[in-house]
Design an enzyme around this catalytic site. Sequence first.
Site, PDB file in Angstrom:
ATOM      1  N   HIS A 177       0.820  -1.205   0.000  1.00  0.00           N
ATOM      2  CA  HIS A 177       0.000   0.000   0.000  1.00  0.00           C
ATOM      3  C   HIS A 177       0.853   1.254   0.000  1.00  0.00           C
ATOM      4  CE1 HIS A 177      -4.184  -1.408   1.374  1.00  0.00           C
ATOM      5  NE2 HIS A 177      -4.185  -1.027   0.127  1.00  0.00           N
ATOM      6  N   ASP A 197       1.409  -9.791 -15.347  1.00  0.00           N
ATOM      7  CA  ASP A 197       1.276 -11.240 -15.196  1.00  0.00           C
ATOM      8  C   ASP A 197       1.978 -11.997 -16.322  1.00  0.00           C
ATOM      9  OD1 ASP A 197      -0.040 -11.872 -12.795  1.00  0.00           O
ATOM     10  OD2 ASP A 197      -1.881 -10.990 -13.569  1.00  0.00           O
ATOM     11  N   GLU A 241      -2.348 -12.671 -20.529  1.00  0.00           N
ATOM     12  CA  GLU A 241      -1.513 -12.666 -19.315  1.00  0.00           C
ATOM     13  C   GLU A 241      -0.797 -13.996 -19.131  1.00  0.00           C
ATOM     14  OE1 GLU A 241      -3.576 -10.037 -16.042  1.00  0.00           O
ATOM     15  OE2 GLU A 241      -4.977 -11.572 -16.736  1.00  0.00           O
ATOM     16  N   CYS A 299      -1.965  -3.043 -20.953  1.00  0.00           N
ATOM     17  CA  CYS A 299      -2.408  -2.341 -19.744  1.00  0.00           C
ATOM     18  C   CYS A 299      -1.538  -2.659 -18.524  1.00  0.00           C
ATOM     19  CB  CYS A 299      -3.875  -2.655 -19.440  1.00  0.00           C
ATOM     20  SG  CYS A 299      -4.167  -4.398 -19.140  1.00  0.00           S
TER      21      CYS A 299
HETATM   22  C1  PEP Z   1      -1.340  -7.306 -15.587  1.00  0.00           C
HETATM   23  O1  PEP Z   1      -1.238  -8.452 -15.157  1.00  0.00           O
HETATM   24  O2  PEP Z   1      -0.480  -6.764 -16.296  1.00  0.00           O
HETATM   25  C2  PEP Z   1      -2.534  -6.514 -15.271  1.00  0.00           C
HETATM   26  C3  PEP Z   1      -2.735  -5.350 -15.825  1.00  0.00           C
HETATM   27  O3  PEP Z   1      -3.376  -7.018 -14.328  1.00  0.00           O
HETATM   28  P1  PEP Z   1      -3.068  -6.914 -12.745  1.00  0.00           P
HETATM   29  O4  PEP Z   1      -1.841  -6.102 -12.563  1.00  0.00           O
HETATM   30  O5  PEP Z   1      -4.272  -6.297 -12.142  1.00  0.00           O
HETATM   31  O6  PEP Z   1      -2.896  -8.349 -12.400  1.00  0.00           O
HETATM   32 MG    MG Z   2      -2.973  -9.411 -14.235  1.00  0.00          MG
END
Ligand code: PEP
Ligand code: MG
Length: 959
Positions: free
Chosen positions: A577, A846, A822, A893
Site C-alpha cells: 500500500h 502477469d 496474461e 495495460c
Molecule cells: C497485468 O497483469 O499486467 C494486469 C494489468 O493485471 P493486474 O496487474 O491487475 O494483475
Molecule cells: Mg494481471
Amino acid sequence: MLTLHQDDVLLACHAEDWRGALEQAAEALHRAGLTSPGYREGLFAREAQSSTYLGNAIAIPHGTPQSREHVQDTGVRVLQFPAGVDWHDGQRVHVLVAIAARSDEHLDILRQLTHVLDDDSVAERLAAAGSGNEIAALLSKAVVDARLDGDTLCLGFPARDARELALAGAARLRQLGCVGDGFIAAIAEHAPLHLGQGLWLASSGSSVEVPALALATPEHPLKQADETVNGLFCLAAHGEAHRGLLECILRLLERGSAGELQGADAATILARLAGESATAHTRLARVLNAHGLHARPAKQLVQVARSQAVPIRVRLAEGGVDAVSASSLTKVINLGARRGQQLAFSAEGDGAVAALDAVCQAVADGLGEQVLPFDESRERIIPQADAAPAEPLPDDTPHAGVAASPGLAISPVFVLQTPRFDYPERAADPGAETQRLEQAIRQGAVQLETLVQQARGGEVAQILSMHEEMLCDPELYQAAHEGISEGRSAEAAWWDAIETAAHAQEMLADRLLAERAADLRDVGRRVLGILCDVTLPAPPTTPYILVTDDIGPSDVARLDTSLVRGLLTARGGATAHSAILARALGIPAVVGAGARVLTLADGTELILDGERGRITPTPSAERRQAAEQRLAERQQREAAAWDTRFEEARTRCGHRVEVAANLGNTIHAADAVERGAEGVGLLRTEFLFMAHAQEPDLATQIDEYREALDALDGRPLVARTLDVGGDKPLPYWPMPKEDNPFLGLRGIRLMLTRPEVLETQLRALLLAAAPVPGKPRPLRIMLPMIKDIAEFRAARAIFDRLLEEIPEAERASDVQLGIMIEVPSAALLAPALAAEVDFFSVGTNDLTQYTLAIDRDHPELSAQADGLHPAVLRLIEMTVTAAHAHGKWVGVCGELASDPMAVPVLVGLGVDELSVSARQVPLVKARLREFDLEKARTQAGLALAQATSTAVRDALEVR
Ligand code: PEP
Ligand code: MG
C-alpha cells in the site's frame, strides 16, 4: 547496535572520589542531550542498590528503572580517569561507561563490553589512551550472533543424497534471512565433504548475512559413495564469527557422539552441539526479569552458580552456539538473555541435581529483582537487536532496490528510526486503563479524520478511512478490554489485541491481507504513540529524501509532500500500500533496498531514481550534475506534457495510438479525464468487490459502473471482470489455502466456478452502459487470465445469453468482449483466439511473471521481472500479428505501457492502445510525440533480437 564515536569520549577526567566521578558522568549525559537533569538521582540511587563496577577497571553507571522517564535518547558517554577513582565497593576504576537507556538496549551495550573484560591488559590501555578514537576502538566490538537453533534444524528431510540435504539446509538458512541466493548457488556447486561418523559438511562464505549452521538429517538412513549419511551440516561462514559453529561440530566428532543425533529431537541435538554430554543433567529456567539478564541479576546468578558443589554450564535453550560456564560473569552477560527466554543449565556428577535446582530456583525468584510471571500466550520475547551490523553503503556507487514510484530526487536524507514504545506490562487500576485506552482511540480517530480531510478524496483518503474503521472495530476494542480486565496495562492489552488480529490476517497467507496486517499495526502504533506520548523525531524543514526500514501507509499519507522529495525503504515490495500511495502522491520511491540503507547518516546527499530502482549516496560532482540535468529535463518534460495533455495521442508522424488510464476505483474516472486520458483502458473491478463486506448486488454495481461512464462522457470504458482468487481472495469467499496461489484458482478460472457472479457483473456492465440520448457509451469487457479458447467460450456463452435476454434499448449498444493476454499459452494460441474475441489487452505484469517464472511480488527477484525481456516481447508480437490478421485491436495495460523505453517498442510491435496509471497519461502522450513509426519499428526489431532484458535496455539506450 551501539557505535562508539570519539566525540562520545571525555579524556583525562579527574575526580576526588566516586561521587565526583558520578556527578561528571551525569553532567556528560545531560550535556549530550541524552538525559534530563533528573537522571542524576537515578544514577546515585542505582549505585546505592549495588555497585555498577563491571570488572577490569570499568564501571557502567546507569539509572534505575524509575529514572527512565529522564532519558531522552539512548546512548553512552565514556569518561576516562587516568589517575583512577576508588569506587564505593573498593574497586579502582579508570573508565566509566555512563549509560542512558530507555529500555533493555543496554543489554547490547553490556554484551559489547564483555570482550574487554576477558582481556586483562585492556584496563591499562584504557587508562593510558591518548585519544577518544583509541578508547572507542578498545571498547567497541560488534557482537555478531551466529545462528544455530531450533529453526536451523531440518530433521527427517526426504532427501536422496547428501547434496539434497545440503540444499535443504541452505534453503532453510535462506528462509531465515541468514544467506542470499549466492549461497545456495555456491552450495549447489560443490560436493559435500565427509567428516566421518556419518556426518557431512557443506559450507560457503558467499552471500552470507549472518553466520549460521543448519543441520539436515535424512528421513531414512542414506548411503553415499559407500559412506553413511546421518546428517549434513550446512555452514554459512562469515569472517571469524562462525568459528564457534565449527567448534560445535568438532566437539561432536571428538566425543564420538555423532551417532546420538540419529532420531534425537531438536532439544537433544542442540544440547549435544552445545557440548553437553549425554550423561549431564539438564534443567530449564525462564528469565523473568523485566530487562533481561543484565549486570545485576547476572551477578547474582554467577554467585549462586559459584557456590555449588559442581560446575554448572548454561546456554539459551532455543539455540545459542555454546554452553558457557555459569560462574563467568562476562560469559553469562554475553548470552544476552531477554525476559521470557529460557536458560538451559547442565551439570554432571554428584550433587548435579541439587546444584541445578538451586540455580533454577534463583532464576525463578528473580535474581534479586521483583519479577512477574511470564505469560507465554500473551507476551512476546523481544528479539535481540540485528545480529550482523549492516555494512555502510559506499559513496558514489549505485545501489539497487525495487522501483516503486517513478521520478528522480536529489536531496539529503532523513533516516526515520522506528519509534520505541516503553510501557509497563501490568497496571493496578483497570478502570483507569480503560479510560486511557478509550481516550487514546478517540484521539487517534480525530487525527485520522483530520488526515482524511487533508487528503481530500483519492486513494490516500480511502486507506486512511479504512484505518478509521479498523480503529473503531468493536472486536479489537473488546479484545483489548479483556486484557485490561486481566490486569494488563492499556498499552500492553491494546498491542496484544492488534498483534493477534494482524497475525490472524497473516495466517491467511495472502498478500493483500498481509498488507492489511501492516495497516492494523500502523493503526496500533498510532494509539500506542498517544498512550506512551511518543512522537516521531521531527523531520527537517528543508527538502529531504525519507529513509525508513518500512513505512506504514498512514506514515506516507502524513508526509509533507512539499518537503519529501523521495522515499527509500529497506524492506517492502512494489505492491505494498505504501508504494501505491507514493505513486498516487507522485513521490519517487525505491523500496526493498536492504538494511544497508539504514546506515546512511542523516543529511547524506542521495540520488534516488524511482524509475530504475537505484540510489547513489554521496554522488561525485559529475554524477550529481548529470542527475540534476536529468531532473531539470524531466521537470520541463512534465510541464510541457501537462500543457498538451488534451491533444490526441499520436506519434511524430501522426500514427494514432490511444492512451487510456488504469483505474482501481470508478470515482477517479473524472480525474483521469482531467489528466488527458482518452478512455479507461483497465478498470480493476475487484477493488469494488473488496470495498464491500459482501458481494455487491446488481444495483450497487450498476451505480458504480455508471459513475465511470458518466465521467468518461463518451470515451470508452474497458472493464475487466472480477480478477480475484488465489493470491487475492475476497473475505466473503473463503477458499482453501493454495501452495502456489498465482498458479491456482484465480481470474476467469474462479469466475467460471461461480457463473452466477460473472453473470451479475456482466449484466450490471451491460445495463450501466445503456445509451443515453445523444451520448455514446462504448463498453469493452475483458476477461482476465484466459489460457485458451474453451475458457473464453464458456464466458462468452453467458455474455451472449444476456445480450439476447436484455432488450436492446436497455443495454449497451456499442459493446465488445475481449480477453487479457496474461498467460503465455494465450499468446501462443492468439491466432485461434483472435478469430473469436473482439480485442486483446496484454497484462504485462502477469505475462512477465508467468513467462519468466518470477513471482511479481518477490522481494528479491521482482526487479528481474522486466517486461522488456525478449521472451515477453515475442509473445506480444505474436499476439499483435494474430489480432491484426483478424482486424482486431490490441492494448497493453500492464506497467510496461508507461515505461518510456518500452513505449516505442510496443508501438513498433503494432500495439494500438496503451493504458497507464492516470498520473502517467500526459507523459506517455508526450513520449509518443518524440518518435515516428519507422523509428519505433527499428526499436522493436532491435529489442526482439536481444537475448536478455538487460541487453534489450542496453541496446535501446544506445540508440
Ligand atoms: C497485468 O497483469 O499486467 C494486469 C494489468 O493485471 P493486474 O496487474 O491487475 O494483475
Ligand atoms: Mg494481471
